[in-house]
Design a protein around this motif. Sequence first.
Motif, short mmCIF file in Angstrom:
data_model
loop_
_atom_site.label_atom_id
_atom_site.label_comp_id
_atom_site.label_asym_id
_atom_site.label_seq_id
_atom_site.Cartn_x
_atom_site.Cartn_y
_atom_site.Cartn_z
N LYS A 6 0.83 -1.19 0.00
CA LYS A 6 0.00 0.00 0.00
C LYS A 6 0.87 1.25 0.00
CE LYS A 6 -4.26 -1.72 2.25
NZ LYS A 6 -5.20 -1.39 1.14
N LYS A 7 0.37 2.31 -0.66
CA LYS A 7 1.08 3.59 -0.76
C LYS A 7 0.68 4.44 0.44
CE LYS A 7 3.57 6.86 -2.66
NZ LYS A 7 5.04 6.72 -2.76
N LEU A 8 1.67 4.77 1.27
CA LEU A 8 1.45 5.65 2.43
C LEU A 8 2.10 7.00 2.14
CD1 LEU A 8 0.90 6.52 5.40
CD2 LEU A 8 2.93 5.20 6.05
N LEU A 74 11.00 8.16 13.60
CA LEU A 74 11.54 6.79 13.49
C LEU A 74 10.46 5.82 13.03
CD1 LEU A 74 13.72 6.91 16.74
CD2 LEU A 74 14.59 6.88 14.38
N ALA A 75 9.24 5.98 13.56
CA ALA A 75 8.14 5.08 13.16
C ALA A 75 7.78 5.27 11.70
CB ALA A 75 6.91 5.34 14.05
N LEU A 76 7.83 6.52 11.22
CA LEU A 76 7.53 6.78 9.80
C LEU A 76 8.61 6.16 8.92
CD1 LEU A 76 6.33 10.50 10.12
CD2 LEU A 76 4.90 8.49 9.60
N ALA A 77 9.86 6.18 9.38
CA ALA A 77 10.95 5.55 8.61
C ALA A 77 10.79 4.02 8.61
CB ALA A 77 12.29 5.96 9.20
N GLU A 78 10.46 3.46 9.78
CA GLU A 78 10.30 1.99 9.88
C GLU A 78 9.09 1.50 9.06
OE1 GLU A 78 12.29 2.25 14.21
OE2 GLU A 78 10.24 1.44 14.11
N PHE A 83 5.14 -0.52 3.92
CA PHE A 83 4.42 0.32 2.96
C PHE A 83 5.42 0.96 1.99
CE2 PHE A 83 0.47 0.12 5.25
CZ PHE A 83 0.80 0.09 6.60
N ASP A 84 4.87 1.43 0.86
CA ASP A 84 5.64 2.28 -0.06
C ASP A 84 5.40 3.71 0.45
OD1 ASP A 84 5.15 3.18 -3.60
OD2 ASP A 84 6.64 3.78 -2.07
#
Length: 224
Positions: A6-8, A74-78, A83-84
């Motif tokens: 999925k695209k985030l 960090l959570a957005l990077a992980e 996700f894409d």
Amino acid sequence: MVNQRKKLVVLSGAGVSAESGLGTFRDNGGLWNNHSVYDVATPEAFHNNPELVLDFYNQRRRDVYKAQPNPAHLALAEAERDFDVTVITQNVDDLHERAGSTDVYHVHGLVTQARSSLTDEVFELEGKDIHLGDTCPKGAQLRPHVVWFGEFIYHMDEAIGFVEQADIVIVVGTSLKVFPFANLVDYARADAQCFLVTQDIDAVPYGFQYKQGPASTVIPQLLA
Ligand code: BV8
């Protein structure tokens, strides 16, 4: 069946870096050393009082170098594991990249870089300040590589395309008061999952679920 990740798409503002110690524009009333940000972050201010503007950005740059990514970055990077992910940020700090995000668009530029005041040539500052008289190889005065009020922003067309493709949109740490970035929320698909994460907001965009609270708590929960 091809595993279609999925695209985030993440739309971030100053609030995502607040818990890293970087001030937002609203919390101190948009004031810095008794100057309105809107008076300092303009081409006119740079023309009329270049030292004041260079000092303003030299101080913010030093703060950026001292800051560390927080659990929201960090959570957005992980999330790139599952996700894409594309991050479109108003922020001029590099904390998304330092947290590990690999697809980041800075629509308002990056304070860690300088730009020739005559051409669009961009230079890495590598920790240095910019002083009046600092010129690029072609002799033009260097300025912070940030977009001031009244200047065109970067990557808007690409950003619209990313939001239109997104299965999930997370807007985090922005009052959505600065345009045209704020218009991006209008391009989310009707079938996309849309979340807004801030400490407060005047109006929740249509179709967005509001998750009130600090980004460093809410973002990891949202992506768990
Ligand atoms: C332009 C770089 C074309 C410099 C910045 C309609 C359409 C187009 C333009 C306009 C328009 N209406 C008005 C305009 C003009 C103007 C504008 O938007 N003015 C505003 C004041 C109304 N826009 C422009 O000038 C743009 N250019 O349109 O060009 C053009 C060209 C010529 C002539 C005419 C038009 C350029 C805008 C870019 C300006 N540069 N930054 C710098 O950083 O110094 S904008 C600056 O504001 C930062 O990028 C910053 O990101 C942004 C402030 O917004 P936020 O990020 O949302 O931060 P804020 O403090 O407001 O909110 C923080 C939020 O976080 C809050 O909701 C808070 O609750 C939350 N929060 C706090 N802590 C936490 C948290 N959330 C979670 N966890 C926490 N811990």
